[in-house]
Design a protein around this motif. Structure first.
Motif, PDB file in Angstrom:
ATOM      1  N   TYR A  11      -0.810   5.225  10.278  1.00  0.00           N
ATOM      2  CA  TYR A  11      -1.984   4.355   9.748  1.00  0.00           C
ATOM      3  C   TYR A  11      -2.852   4.877   8.386  1.00  0.00           C
ATOM      4  CZ  TYR A  11      -4.978   8.238  11.480  1.00  0.00           C
ATOM      5  OH  TYR A  11      -5.752   9.435  11.702  1.00  0.00           O
ATOM      6  N   LYS A  12      -2.303   6.303   8.243  1.00  0.00           N
ATOM      7  CA  LYS A  12      -2.489   6.841   6.897  1.00  0.00           C
ATOM      8  C   LYS A  12      -1.692   7.414   6.080  1.00  0.00           C
ATOM      9  CE  LYS A  12      -4.043  11.290   8.509  1.00  0.00           C
ATOM     10  NZ  LYS A  12      -5.393  12.022   8.476  1.00  0.00           N
ATOM     11  N   ALA A  60       3.792   4.623   3.865  1.00  0.00           N
ATOM     12  CA  ALA A  60       3.696   3.624   3.066  1.00  0.00           C
ATOM     13  C   ALA A  60       4.640   3.290   2.007  1.00  0.00           C
ATOM     14  CB  ALA A  60       2.410   3.741   2.191  1.00  0.00           C
ATOM     15  N   GLN A  96      -2.476   4.810   1.257  1.00  0.00           N
ATOM     16  CA  GLN A  96      -3.086   3.748   2.226  1.00  0.00           C
ATOM     17  C   GLN A  96      -4.501   3.501   2.145  1.00  0.00           C
ATOM     18  OE1 GLN A  96      -1.072   2.592   5.602  1.00  0.00           O
ATOM     19  NE2 GLN A  96       0.067   4.678   5.988  1.00  0.00           N
ATOM     20  N   GLU A  97      -5.168   4.656   1.889  1.00  0.00           N
ATOM     21  CA  GLU A  97      -6.816   4.685   1.857  1.00  0.00           C
ATOM     22  C   GLU A  97      -7.129   3.870   0.806  1.00  0.00           C
ATOM     23  OE1 GLU A  97      -5.807   8.427   4.160  1.00  0.00           O
ATOM     24  OE2 GLU A  97      -5.231   7.472   2.283  1.00  0.00           O
ATOM     25  N   THR A 112      -5.281   1.611  -0.949  1.00  0.00           N
ATOM     26  CA  THR A 112      -4.979   0.111  -0.860  1.00  0.00           C
ATOM     27  C   THR A 112      -5.896  -0.634   0.167  1.00  0.00           C
ATOM     28  OG1 THR A 112      -2.528   0.721  -1.332  1.00  0.00           O
ATOM     29  CG2 THR A 112      -3.015  -1.401  -0.037  1.00  0.00           C
ATOM     30  N   GLN A 113      -6.237   0.100   1.325  1.00  0.00           N
ATOM     31  CA  GLN A 113      -7.078  -0.566   2.413  1.00  0.00           C
ATOM     32  C   GLN A 113      -8.605  -0.931   1.852  1.00  0.00           C
ATOM     33  OE1 GLN A 113      -6.623   2.173   5.351  1.00  0.00           O
ATOM     34  NE2 GLN A 113      -4.527   1.689   6.006  1.00  0.00           N
ATOM     35  N   GLN A 114      -8.733  -0.174   0.797  1.00  0.00           N
ATOM     36  CA  GLN A 114     -10.408  -0.419   0.461  1.00  0.00           C
ATOM     37  C   GLN A 114     -10.418  -1.001  -0.778  1.00  0.00           C
ATOM     38  OE1 GLN A 114     -12.638   3.335   0.709  1.00  0.00           O
ATOM     39  NE2 GLN A 114     -11.112   4.254   1.950  1.00  0.00           N
ATOM     40  N   GLY A 163      -7.429  -2.983  -2.375  1.00  0.00           N
ATOM     41  CA  GLY A 163      -6.408  -4.119  -2.417  1.00  0.00           C
ATOM     42  C   GLY A 163      -5.564  -3.630  -3.602  1.00  0.00           C
ATOM     43  N   ASP A 202      -2.456  -2.264  -4.457  1.00  0.00           N
ATOM     44  CA  ASP A 202      -1.151  -1.708  -3.642  1.00  0.00           C
ATOM     45  C   ASP A 202      -0.393  -0.757  -4.348  1.00  0.00           C
ATOM     46  OD1 ASP A 202       0.995  -1.509  -2.071  1.00  0.00           O
ATOM     47  OD2 ASP A 202       1.415  -3.834  -1.838  1.00  0.00           O
TER      48      ASP A 202
END
Length: 325
Positions: free
Chosen positions: A16-17, A22, A291-292, A294-296, A298, A300
């Protein structure tokens, strides 16, 4: 593209992180073939190229059983279009030996990212010393007397080992000098081991910013890792809170200046740690934060990185350096 990723055991990944996950996910999305191994799986025997016992994998999309193994084989590293070295610190003797094998694989035609000799030459803590214009007061020494003199000059300091990661072994010593002797002994083993000492930067309260540089260019967003409670460390592994935010003009200029120096040395991916406006570390072994961010935001980051890997691998082939061993 046939991609080999050298990393820690896959079963240890927190997908998840995890940044290496990724990378794998983005490469798989583009149809690239994925192969993995650990540094211990490499070998170099007289008269042979550098080989590795590798596993071909496929991603499942399932959070628990996130990959399947489609086969295991012995193969020369030069047979891959790109080899990503993503082994986490510590930056110890085994890591150094792995880079020597990777350097030989390069001589045989492999495209290795980040470049192995540059990994050896830029240990995460020491690398900042090349850029004094961007760092705060810093000392690298074995001497307890040197540390005490540095503390007397600056009053509030951070002591850290050179081979740590995730905030391990980091101590703050305030003006009262409480436990300074014990901390020095713990870190330098009575003068046997080198440590780093830095002036404490109160801007840590606003976060220890991870600024990523891909192929010499800063990623537009950073990850500010903000200490929680009474903790002085912002590292996510030490309980820090990760907040993505746009780069400041100062951080962008700093990252671009450092990237323009280090990218030509074969460091395709770099992670700066910045507190306030001061760089405290330059991470080149396995920078994280994809990932953090990108998730927050957008943005990539994995796509930006795999774009760079594809360009680098294509340039390697065009230069005629692949498979010459």
């Amino acid at each position: 593209m046939n991609l080999l990723v050298i990393a820690d055991p896959l079963d240890h990944f927190k997908i998840y992180k995890d940044t290496t996950f990724a990378m794998l996910r983005e490469a798989a999305r583009r149809g690239h073939a994925l192969t993995v191994c650990e540094p211990r799986d490499m070998r170099w025997q007289t008269g042979q190229p550098v080989m590795a016992s590798v596993r071909d994998i496929a991603l499942t999309g399932d959070a628990e059983r996130w990959y399947t193994v489609n086969g295991q084989r012995e193969v020369a590293l030069r047979e891959f279009d790109a080899v990503l070295m993503r082994k986490d610190p510590p930056f110890d003797a085994e890591f150094i030996y792995a880079t020597h094998l990777l350097s030989q694989a390069e001589r045989e035609g492999a495209c290795v990212i980040n470049e192995p000799a540059s990994l050896r030459e830029h240990p995460e803590k020491l690398a900042v010393m090349e850029f004094p214009q961007f760092i705060g007061p810093t000392l690298v020494t074995r001497s307890a007397d040197d540390v005490r003199a540095f503390h007397a000059e600056h009053g509030d300091i951070i002591c850290k080992p050179l081979d740590g990661m995730g905030g391990m072994g980091i101590f703050r010593v305030k003006a009262d000098g409480l436990n300074l002797g014990s901390i020095i002994e713990t870190l330098n083993h009575h003068g046997a081991i080198t440590l780093m000492v830095q002036k404490f930067l109160p801007e840590i309260a606003e976060g220890d910013k991870r600024v990523l540089i891909i192929d010499g260019e800063p990623v537009p967003f950073c990850l500010a890792r903000i200490p929680q409670g009474t903790e002085v460390r912002g590292n996510l592994a030490a309980g820090g809170k990760g907040v993505a935010q746009p780069l400041t003009d100062t951080d962008r200029a700093t990252a671009r200046a450092i990237g323009q120096v280090l990218a030509p040395r074969g460091l395709l991916l770099i992670g700066l740690d910045i507190i306030g406006t001061k760089v405290t570390e330059i991470n080149v072994t396995s920078p994280t934060g994809f990932q953090e961010i990108t998730q927050q935001t957008g943005c990539d980051v994995a796509a930006l990185f795999i774009d760079a890997v594809e360009r680098h691998a294509a340039a390697h082939v065009s230069a005629g350096t692949r498979g010459l061993g």
